[in-house]
Design a protein around this motif. Sequence first.
Motif, short mmCIF file in Angstrom:
data_model
loop_
_atom_site.label_atom_id
_atom_site.label_comp_id
_atom_site.label_asym_id
_atom_site.label_seq_id
_atom_site.Cartn_x
_atom_site.Cartn_y
_atom_site.Cartn_z
N PHE A 1 0.82 -1.21 0.00
CA PHE A 1 0.00 0.00 0.00
C PHE A 1 0.85 1.26 0.00
O PHE A 1 2.01 1.25 0.40
CB PHE A 1 -0.90 0.03 1.25
N HIS A 2 0.24 2.36 -0.45
CA HIS A 2 0.78 3.67 -0.17
C HIS A 2 0.66 3.92 1.34
O HIS A 2 -0.24 3.39 2.00
CB HIS A 2 -0.02 4.76 -0.90
N TYR A 3 1.55 4.75 1.87
CA TYR A 3 1.47 5.10 3.30
C TYR A 3 0.43 6.21 3.47
O TYR A 3 0.76 7.38 3.64
CB TYR A 3 2.83 5.53 3.82
N LEU B 1 -0.98 -7.70 3.89
CA LEU B 1 0.26 -7.86 3.13
C LEU B 1 0.30 -9.23 2.46
O LEU B 1 0.68 -9.35 1.30
CB LEU B 1 1.46 -7.68 4.06
N ALA B 2 -0.12 -10.26 3.19
CA ALA B 2 -0.12 -11.62 2.63
C ALA B 2 -1.04 -11.72 1.43
O ALA B 2 -0.71 -12.37 0.42
CB ALA B 2 -0.52 -12.63 3.70
N GLU B 3 -2.21 -11.08 1.51
CA GLU B 3 -3.16 -11.12 0.40
C GLU B 3 -2.56 -10.50 -0.86
O GLU B 3 -2.68 -11.05 -1.96
CB GLU B 3 -4.44 -10.38 0.79
N ASP C 1 9.25 -5.29 6.89
CA ASP C 1 9.09 -4.10 7.73
C ASP C 1 7.67 -3.57 7.58
O ASP C 1 6.93 -3.99 6.69
CB ASP C 1 10.12 -3.04 7.34
N ASP C 2 7.33 -2.63 8.45
CA ASP C 2 5.99 -2.03 8.36
C ASP C 2 5.94 -0.96 7.27
O ASP C 2 5.07 -0.99 6.39
CB ASP C 2 5.53 -1.48 9.71
N VAL C 3 6.88 -0.01 7.31
CA VAL C 3 6.91 1.10 6.35
C VAL C 3 8.32 1.25 5.81
O VAL C 3 9.29 1.15 6.56
CB VAL C 3 6.48 2.43 7.00
N MET C 4 8.44 1.53 4.52
CA MET C 4 9.73 1.89 3.94
C MET C 4 9.61 3.29 3.37
O MET C 4 8.71 3.56 2.57
CB MET C 4 10.14 0.89 2.85
N THR C 5 10.54 4.17 3.79
CA THR C 5 10.48 5.57 3.37
C THR C 5 11.67 5.91 2.47
O THR C 5 11.51 6.09 1.27
CB THR C 5 10.45 6.51 4.59
N VAL D 1 4.51 -3.38 4.40
CA VAL D 1 3.08 -3.08 4.31
C VAL D 1 2.86 -1.84 3.47
O VAL D 1 1.98 -1.81 2.61
CB VAL D 1 2.47 -2.91 5.71
N ALA D 2 3.65 -0.79 3.72
CA ALA D 2 3.42 0.49 3.05
C ALA D 2 4.72 1.12 2.60
O ALA D 2 5.77 0.94 3.21
CB ALA D 2 2.67 1.43 3.98
#
Length: 235
Positions: free
Chosen positions: A81-83, A110-112, A203-207, A232-233
């Motif tokens: 996803f986008h954050y 995320l798995a889906e 990880d949860d978010v990558m920036t 995830v995002a």
Amino acid sequence: MKIILYEWLQNIQSAWLAPRCPVCAAPIDMAAGLCRGCRAELPVLVAQCMHCAIPLPETAASRVCAECARRPRFDHAFAAFHYRQPVAWMIGGLKYHQHLAHARVLGNLLAEQMAAHVAEPPDLLAPVPLHPAAFRRRGFNQAERIAARLAQRLHWPLDRNAFARLRDTPHQSTLDAAQRAANVRDAFVARRDLTGRHVAIVDDVMTTTRTASALARAARTAGASTVHVYCVARA
């Protein structure tokens, strides 16, 4: 103790109360995770660079960004996803407000997305580690919680302790781009011999990719032949 009590209360709520959407509190089926309305608002990241997951225009001729065309940051990267909301709210609730039930929802989402776009299973899933001092302060590692659910859903091997964080670094979100690079430089070390292995960082978010890049360097130093990043995002 606070984390254990929270999880106990969550179990009681699930057993005695109708499950609710974590975003809008609408009644939902237990397996759904989110209500239909909130699912429809998920900011799915459709077009992204295959090497760093940065968003690209849907009309882009290539699925490789200009920077990765010169030097790919990872063998492959994928962000679901986008954050943006409501994903950003769920990540913030997990990381900063100990809404641990969000880890299950985020891991499922995320798995889906990965089931539809990522076919090759890695030799191991490795969550971005926290320093022991940071773990004691927070009481849990959000990346590990998400990775555990991802591994469970996709039946992929999880290694919670594949890497160690050597320094208790400040939050990346408090730093500018140059500071972020210095903050995580040589901050990780592999605890395993990874010779010839396909490692997937979670990880949860990558920036800026600084944290994941530092972890990828540690993986390659330990012999990893392939490094993927799943988050995830993507901000």
